[in-house]
Write a protein that holds these residues in place. Structure first.
Motif, PDB file in Angstrom:
ATOM      1  N   ALA A 184     -63.120 146.206  23.258  1.00  0.00           N
ATOM      2  CA  ALA A 184     -64.420 145.706  22.669  1.00  0.00           C
ATOM      3  C   ALA A 184     -63.187 143.914  22.125  1.00  0.00           C
ATOM      4  O   ALA A 184     -64.534 143.841  21.770  1.00  0.00           O
ATOM      5  CB  ALA A 184     -65.275 146.279  21.576  1.00  0.00           C
ATOM      6  N   VAL A 185     -62.441 144.142  22.348  1.00  0.00           N
ATOM      7  CA  VAL A 185     -61.364 142.984  22.431  1.00  0.00           C
ATOM      8  C   VAL A 185     -62.503 141.629  23.545  1.00  0.00           C
ATOM      9  O   VAL A 185     -62.037 141.353  24.586  1.00  0.00           O
ATOM     10  CB  VAL A 185     -60.346 142.305  22.271  1.00  0.00           C
ATOM     11  CG1 VAL A 185     -59.570 141.439  21.572  1.00  0.00           C
ATOM     12  CG2 VAL A 185     -59.543 143.783  20.893  1.00  0.00           C
ATOM     13  N   HIS A 186     -62.782 140.778  23.288  1.00  0.00           N
ATOM     14  CA  HIS A 186     -63.860 139.506  24.170  1.00  0.00           C
ATOM     15  C   HIS A 186     -63.835 138.591  22.979  1.00  0.00           C
ATOM     16  O   HIS A 186     -64.801 138.779  21.440  1.00  0.00           O
ATOM     17  CB  HIS A 186     -65.029 140.601  24.399  1.00  0.00           C
ATOM     18  CG  HIS A 186     -65.277 140.936  25.174  1.00  0.00           C
ATOM     19  ND1 HIS A 186     -66.495 141.734  25.491  1.00  0.00           N
ATOM     20  CD2 HIS A 186     -64.464 142.310  24.991  1.00  0.00           C
ATOM     21  CE1 HIS A 186     -66.479 143.472  25.992  1.00  0.00           C
ATOM     22  NE2 HIS A 186     -65.259 143.359  26.162  1.00  0.00           N
ATOM     23  N   LEU A 187     -63.246 137.727  23.875  1.00  0.00           N
ATOM     24  CA  LEU A 187     -63.174 136.026  23.552  1.00  0.00           C
ATOM     25  C   LEU A 187     -63.788 135.091  24.326  1.00  0.00           C
ATOM     26  O   LEU A 187     -63.548 135.539  25.473  1.00  0.00           O
ATOM     27  CB  LEU A 187     -62.256 135.210  22.969  1.00  0.00           C
ATOM     28  CG  LEU A 187     -60.465 136.447  21.671  1.00  0.00           C
ATOM     29  CD1 LEU A 187     -60.222 136.868  22.421  1.00  0.00           C
ATOM     30  CD2 LEU A 187     -60.029 134.680  20.844  1.00  0.00           C
ATOM     31  N   VAL A 188     -64.534 134.226  23.821  1.00  0.00           N
ATOM     32  CA  VAL A 188     -65.105 133.399  25.140  1.00  0.00           C
ATOM     33  C   VAL A 188     -64.820 132.081  25.363  1.00  0.00           C
ATOM     34  O   VAL A 188     -64.305 131.589  23.786  1.00  0.00           O
ATOM     35  CB  VAL A 188     -66.868 133.271  24.339  1.00  0.00           C
ATOM     36  CG1 VAL A 188     -68.000 132.320  25.612  1.00  0.00           C
ATOM     37  CG2 VAL A 188     -67.957 134.545  24.275  1.00  0.00           C
TER      38      VAL A 188
END
Ligand SMILES: [Zn+2]
Ligand SMILES: [Zn+2]
Length: 445
Positions: A161-165
């Protein structure tokens, strides 16, 4: 000696940033406008349930000025590798989507754009294949100078769940992988990758950490470790992301205050900015529907560079419905003016932390007193206090010199409505970016 010189330079840099934000906030130029944009959007290019053209149509028809496409680890352009997802097909180098013939997106798409523009082929068992058009093929249908702009981005979607937009790209910034215990390090490495790309391409992608409380994955302490992170989602519209926290776990608002206090009180002094986004996936049914959270960016014109400049300066606010008619900081005072809505009341809270606060954290405990693993710690109530509040449309806060920062949160009595189902999903809110008080306070540290 070296260290203190470095610290001084760092504070000088902080002063320059603050002054530049001030001057932009003080402007009286009538040409300056607020641009409404969603910076987190999915389509059939990854796991969204509609075509990007239908999605662009929705945002343009619903009074947005710009939209950033952020599909997972893919840009909306001709793919260089094979099918990316199970329902993708690669035909002669182009990406096609396999869909049930009666999928609502097909009818909507052909209805909106006609069969001349839509490439559709029959497939077996009542399915069809529809070509996914790259952004450069369809942006001309929607973009109008001063009216509407489409921006390429992607969601850097890593494990655990490591997400960067990230926005404004011509290349996907790579994921790095790692174990669940290495999330902070993964965020740091992704930021390094984005910075390498910036140096190489001249494109700053302004990565924002997405939905920290989704799967209770990201803690305030991880953000503090990832010292270069400048943006995070204080609000993400996906219903599964736990923005408000729960009885034992910190809300995104609380995470924001913890990070701001520790960075500004004892850390690197870098401001963390809070973004509101849709994270839209679902355009036909309940779920992560469009129109839930957005940014309002102050800019002289509608252009990619002017949007990026405002994001860089933090000259924007985030909203799920509350609209401001004015927002300013003159070096001593923050002033806020809310655009009224008939029959609606507002609570404006000036939230901040004062110098000398207790920075120590203790493990978060559940109802039985057991430590909750992988969770933001519990900190003093001195962090993120409500320093003042108002129920007026116009209000202000004058700094007294003790504040490390002040941010403003406005909560409306009006409901936030799901734009697809019509359901009530909360109250309308606006989050104004933190203001770090003037030069003397910073120089005095
Ligand atoms: Zn995500
Ligand atoms: Zn997403």
């Amino acid at each position: 000696m070296k260290k203190s010189l470095f610290s001084n330079l760092r504070y000088l840099f902080a002063v320059v940033v603050v002054v530049s934000v001030l001057s932009s906030c003080q402007t009286t130029d009538d040409q300056v406008r607020w641009l409404r944009g969603n910076m987190h959007t999915h389509t059939f290019w990854s796991d969204g349930d509609d075509f990007p053209e239908s999605v662009a149509r929705w945002y343009k028809d619903n009074d947005y000025d710009f939209l950033v496409f952020t599909d997972h680890n893919i840009l909306l352009e001709t793919p260089t590798t094979g099918p990316v997802r199970g329902n993708h097909r690669l035909i002669e180098g182009e990406l096609w989507q396999r869909l049930a013939q009666d999928h609502p997106a097909v009818e909507k798409y052909t209805g909106l754009f006609g069969t001349d523009m839509v490439d559709i082929l029959p497939d077996e068992d009542g399915f069809v294949l529809v070509r996914l058009q790259p952004l450069d093929e369809f942006r001309g249908i929607f973009e109008e100078p001063g009216e509407f702009l489409l921006i390429m981005g992607n969601e850097i979607t890593d494990q655990h769940a490591v997400h960067l937009v990230a926005i404004h790209q011509d290349e996907v910034v790579p994921t790095v992988g790692g174990s669940a215990g290495e999330r902070a390090d993964m965020i740091k490495k992704i930021l390094e990758g984005a910075d390498d790309y910036r140096v190489r391409s001249g494109r700053n992608t302004y990565p924002a950490l997405a939905h920290p409380n989704w799967q209770w994955a990201i803690t305030a302490e991880m953000i503090l470790e990832a010292e270069d992170l400048r943006y995070f989602e204080v609000y993400n519209g996906h219903p599964a992301v736990n923005n408000p926290g729960d009885e034992y776990r910190a809300s995104t608002d609380r995470i924001w205050d913890i990070v701001l206090s520790l960075r500004l009180g004892a850390g690197n002094g870098k401001i963390l900015y809070g973004v509101a986004t849709d994270d839209a996936h679902h355009y036909h049914s309940s779920g992560a529907t469009p129109g839930r959270g957005w940014v309002m960016i102050r800019s002289r014109e509608l252009g990619e560079q002017s949007i990026l400049d405002a994001i860089d300066k933090g000259d924007f606010y985030s909203s799920t419905g509350v609209v401001l008619s004015d927002l300013g900081y003159d070096g001593e005072k923050i002033s806020v003016e809310i655009e009224p809505q008939e029959g609606v009341t507002y609570t404006t809270e000036y939230i901040g932390t004062l110098r000398g606060f207790d920075p120590s954290g203790k493990p978060a405990l559940d109802g039985e007193g057991n430590e909750i693993p992988n969770t933001t710690q519990t900190y003093s109530e001195e962090i993120g206090q409500v320093l003042a509040s108002s129920n007026n449309l116009s209000s202000s806060y004058t700094f007294n010199g003790d504040e490390l920062y002040v941010r403003v949160k406005i909560t409306s009595s009006a409901d936030q409505i799901d734009q697809v189902t019509g359901d009530v999903i909360g109250k309308q809110v606006a989050w104004i970016q933190p203001v770090v008080p003037g030069t003397s306070a910073i120089a005095g540290r």
